[in-house]
Design a protein around this motif. Structure first.
Motif, PDB file in Angstrom:
ATOM      1  N   GLY A   1      -3.919   6.653   2.566  1.00 41.79           N
ATOM      2  CA  GLY A   1      -3.232   7.648   3.372  1.00 41.79           C
ATOM      3  C   GLY A   1      -2.847   7.150   4.745  1.00 41.79           C
ATOM      4  O   GLY A   1      -3.689   6.636   5.487  1.00 41.79           O
ATOM      5  N   LEU A   2      -1.574   7.297   5.100  1.00 45.19           N
ATOM      6  CA  LEU A   2      -1.100   7.010   6.453  1.00 45.19           C
ATOM      7  C   LEU A   2      -1.396   8.237   7.297  1.00 45.19           C
ATOM      8  O   LEU A   2      -0.966   9.340   6.975  1.00 45.19           O
ATOM      9  CB  LEU A   2       0.392   6.700   6.402  1.00 45.19           C
ATOM     10  CG  LEU A   2       1.096   6.285   7.691  1.00 45.19           C
ATOM     11  CD1 LEU A   2       2.325   5.454   7.359  1.00 45.19           C
ATOM     12  CD2 LEU A   2       1.505   7.464   8.533  1.00 45.19           C
TER      13      LEU A   2
ATOM     14  N   PRO B   1     -13.107   0.671  -0.107  1.00 46.11           N
ATOM     15  CA  PRO B   1     -12.621   1.506   0.997  1.00 46.11           C
ATOM     16  C   PRO B   1     -12.178   0.645   2.180  1.00 46.11           C
ATOM     17  O   PRO B   1     -12.821  -0.359   2.522  1.00 46.11           O
ATOM     18  CB  PRO B   1     -13.827   2.375   1.359  1.00 46.11           C
ATOM     19  CG  PRO B   1     -15.014   1.639   0.834  1.00 46.11           C
ATOM     20  CD  PRO B   1     -14.547   0.855  -0.362  1.00 46.11           C
ATOM     21  N   LEU B   2     -11.078   1.053   2.811  1.00 51.05           N
ATOM     22  CA  LEU B   2     -10.474   0.267   3.887  1.00 51.05           C
ATOM     23  C   LEU B   2     -10.037   1.178   5.030  1.00 51.05           C
ATOM     24  O   LEU B   2      -9.680   2.335   4.818  1.00 51.05           O
ATOM     25  CB  LEU B   2      -9.234  -0.480   3.390  1.00 51.05           C
ATOM     26  CG  LEU B   2      -9.343  -1.420   2.193  1.00 51.05           C
ATOM     27  CD1 LEU B   2      -7.960  -1.914   1.814  1.00 51.05           C
ATOM     28  CD2 LEU B   2     -10.277  -2.570   2.502  1.00 51.05           C
TER      29      LEU B   2
ATOM     30  N   ARG C   1      -8.211   4.130   3.174  1.00 48.80           N
ATOM     31  CA  ARG C   1      -8.246   4.173   1.714  1.00 48.80           C
ATOM     32  C   ARG C   1      -9.660   4.501   1.274  1.00 48.80           C
ATOM     33  O   ARG C   1     -10.596   3.758   1.577  1.00 48.80           O
ATOM     34  CB  ARG C   1      -7.821   2.827   1.114  1.00 48.80           C
ATOM     35  CG  ARG C   1      -7.766   2.850  -0.418  1.00 48.80           C
ATOM     36  CD  ARG C   1      -7.228   1.552  -0.968  1.00 48.80           C
ATOM     37  NE  ARG C   1      -8.235   0.489  -0.983  1.00 48.80           N
ATOM     38  CZ  ARG C   1      -7.978  -0.779  -1.326  1.00 48.80           C
ATOM     39  NH1 ARG C   1      -6.739  -1.124  -1.628  1.00 48.80           N
ATOM     40  NH2 ARG C   1      -8.937  -1.678  -1.330  1.00 48.80           N
ATOM     41  N   PRO C   2      -9.855   5.606   0.589  1.00 49.93           N
ATOM     42  CA  PRO C   2     -11.193   5.925   0.085  1.00 49.93           C
ATOM     43  C   PRO C   2     -11.567   4.998  -1.055  1.00 49.93           C
ATOM     44  O   PRO C   2     -10.712   4.340  -1.650  1.00 49.93           O
ATOM     45  CB  PRO C   2     -11.045   7.371  -0.396  1.00 49.93           C
ATOM     46  CG  PRO C   2      -9.599   7.503  -0.739  1.00 49.93           C
ATOM     47  CD  PRO C   2      -8.860   6.617   0.217  1.00 49.93           C
ATOM     48  N   GLY C   3     -12.839   4.922  -1.348  1.00 52.74           N
ATOM     49  CA  GLY C   3     -13.290   4.074  -2.439  1.00 52.74           C
ATOM     50  C   GLY C   3     -14.796   4.003  -2.481  1.00 52.74           C
ATOM     51  O   GLY C   3     -15.495   4.812  -1.874  1.00 52.74           O
ATOM     52  N   ASP C   4     -15.275   3.012  -3.204  1.00 55.04           N
ATOM     53  CA  ASP C   4     -16.710   2.826  -3.391  1.00 55.04           C
ATOM     54  C   ASP C   4     -17.152   1.521  -2.745  1.00 55.04           C
ATOM     55  O   ASP C   4     -16.446   0.522  -2.799  1.00 55.04           O
ATOM     56  CB  ASP C   4     -17.053   2.798  -4.887  1.00 55.04           C
ATOM     57  CG  ASP C   4     -16.646   4.091  -5.589  1.00 55.04           C
ATOM     58  OD1 ASP C   4     -16.922   5.166  -5.020  1.00 55.04           O
ATOM     59  OD2 ASP C   4     -16.048   4.017  -6.674  1.00 55.04           O
TER      60      ASP C   4
ATOM     61  N   MET D   1       0.840  -1.183   0.000  1.00 50.58           N
ATOM     62  CA  MET D   1       0.000   0.000   0.000  1.00 50.58           C
ATOM     63  C   MET D   1       0.879   1.239   0.000  1.00 50.58           C
ATOM     64  O   MET D   1       1.682   1.427   0.908  1.00 50.58           O
ATOM     65  CB  MET D   1      -0.897   0.013   1.233  1.00 50.58           C
ATOM     66  CG  MET D   1      -1.943  -1.074   1.223  1.00 50.58           C
ATOM     67  SD  MET D   1      -2.899  -1.091   2.741  1.00 50.58           S
ATOM     68  CE  MET D   1      -1.651  -1.642   3.900  1.00 50.58           C
ATOM     69  N   HIS D   2       0.785   2.047  -1.028  1.00 49.17           N
ATOM     70  CA  HIS D   2       1.542   3.273  -1.128  1.00 49.17           C
ATOM     71  C   HIS D   2       0.687   4.436  -0.652  1.00 49.17           C
ATOM     72  O   HIS D   2      -0.534   4.414  -0.719  1.00 49.17           O
ATOM     73  CB  HIS D   2       1.992   3.494  -2.573  1.00 49.17           C
ATOM     74  CG  HIS D   2       2.791   2.362  -3.115  1.00 49.17           C
ATOM     75  ND1 HIS D   2       4.059   2.084  -2.687  1.00 49.17           N
ATOM     76  CD2 HIS D   2       2.493   1.421  -4.047  1.00 49.17           C
ATOM     77  CE1 HIS D   2       4.523   1.032  -3.334  1.00 49.17           C
ATOM     78  NE2 HIS D   2       3.593   0.603  -4.160  1.00 49.17           N
ATOM     79  N   ASP D   3       1.350   5.522  -0.198  1.00 49.41           N
ATOM     80  CA  ASP D   3       0.616   6.655   0.341  1.00 49.41           C
ATOM     81  C   ASP D   3      -0.347   7.259  -0.675  1.00 49.41           C
ATOM     82  O   ASP D   3      -1.388   7.787  -0.322  1.00 49.41           O
ATOM     83  CB  ASP D   3       1.601   7.718   0.837  1.00 49.41           C
ATOM     84  CG  ASP D   3       2.234   7.347   2.167  1.00 49.41           C
ATOM     85  OD1 ASP D   3       1.771   6.357   2.750  1.00 49.41           O
ATOM     86  OD2 ASP D   3       3.174   8.018   2.599  1.00 49.41           O
ATOM     87  N   ARG D   4       0.001   7.189  -1.972  1.00 53.82           N
ATOM     88  CA  ARG D   4      -0.900   7.763  -2.966  1.00 53.82           C
ATOM     89  C   ARG D   4      -2.167   6.932  -3.120  1.00 53.82           C
ATOM     90  O   ARG D   4      -3.168   7.403  -3.639  1.00 53.82           O
ATOM     91  CB  ARG D   4      -0.191   7.890  -4.322  1.00 53.82           C
ATOM     92  CG  ARG D   4       0.312   6.568  -4.881  1.00 53.82           C
ATOM     93  CD  ARG D   4       1.090   6.802  -6.170  1.00 53.82           C
ATOM     94  NE  ARG D   4       1.741   5.587  -6.629  1.00 53.82           N
ATOM     95  CZ  ARG D   4       1.151   4.634  -7.320  1.00 53.82           C
ATOM     96  NH1 ARG D   4      -0.134   4.732  -7.608  1.00 53.82           N
ATOM     97  NH2 ARG D   4       1.829   3.576  -7.711  1.00 53.82           N
TER      98      ARG D   4
END
Length: 266
Positions: free
Chosen positions: A7-8, A55-56, A23-26, A1-4
């Motif tokens: 987000g950490l 999303p996580l 992690r944003p998402g749907d 998982m990269h910061d882009r």
């Protein structure tokens, strides 16, 4: 998982800074809750197998990873998680917890049912161990450090086959364990020692899967099955040849179970 991609971040919903990744998402979010002596990195292989748009939320409980230390109990740990979930507007999530993470998930479902839509309770129970065993572990850790008990812990965590086949990974997981602050580890031991989630488990009213590992020396299959029998309608599954941390040993199986739950939840 990269910061882009995810987000950490740091936040203090209840006065203690908690390290987490969001992690944003749907779709329905998945929330991961770690075991004693581990941090959010134990979920990396599971996260890699999920849809990248899902999303996580992953977090380090008090006294673990990069989070602040602080005395707590099971309700307090669940409140910390609820505070993070509220921060991001989560509701009706799928919560996946292993070991004490599964206990935190049970407490969260009881205290904040609005936040929980489904549960994957991995290698956990409504009670784990007894007071004498936990008191002895706390005394040893506070006197001699976690390294003094690291080898038997790793033997319970990971199956003999995994330990023999993956010496470098084993060394890395040992480093993660032994670098956990002794005070943070002991505080979580006390929370586990004092927790009886029998009534909370009986009241769970969302789709739940209880997962065991056949070679688990910490929460053996009989304990996980007992938990499943307490939870109305819960499903029980056991992975052959796997220890206490299927998220490390059998991440593909964990991903499959999460996806099945997500499909059922809609």
């Amino acid at each position: 998982m990269h910061d882009r991609e995810a987000g950490l971040r740091f936040a203090a919903p209840n006065g203690k800074v908690l390290h987490h990744i969001v992690r944003p998402g749907d779709g329905r979010p998945v929330v991961f809750v770690n075991s004693l002596g581990t941090d959010l990195r134990i979920w990396q292989a599971v996260v890699a197998g999920l849809d990248p748009t899902r999303p996580l939320l992953l977090w380090d409980k008090r006294g673990h990873g990069l989070s602040d230390e602080g005395a707590t109990n099971m309700s307090g740990l669940a409140a910390d998680l609820a505070g993070l979930m509220d921060l991001y507007g989560y509701s009706r999530t799928l919560v996946c917890g292993v070991s004490v993470g599964g206990m935190i998930a049970q407490r969260l479902a009881h205290d904040r049912p609005d936040l929980v839509g489904g549960l994957l309770l991995s290698n956990t129970g409504h009670r784990i161990g007894d007071a004498a065993t936990w008191n002895a572990r706390i005394e040893t850790v506070e006197r001699d450090g976690i390294a003094a008990i690291s080898e038997p812990i790793l033997e319970r965590w990971l199956s003999p086959d995994y330990r023999a086949a993956h010496p470098e990974q084993l060394a890395g997981w040992r480093n993660m364990l032994t670098r956990t602050p002794a005070a943070g580890y002991a505080a979580t031991c006390r929370a586990i020692r004092d927790a009886d989630l029998t009534d909370a488990a009986k009241a769970i009213a969302v789709p739940t899967l209880c997962l065991a590992g056949e070679r688990d020396g910490a929460t053996p299959p009989a304990l996980v099955r007992e938990l499943a029998e307490l939870i109305p309608g819960a499903e029980y599954r056991c992975l052959d040849g796997v220890g206490h941390l299927p998220c490390i040993e059998a991440p593909e199986a964990v991903v499959e179970m999460l996806q099945d739950l997500l499909d059922r939840l809609g």
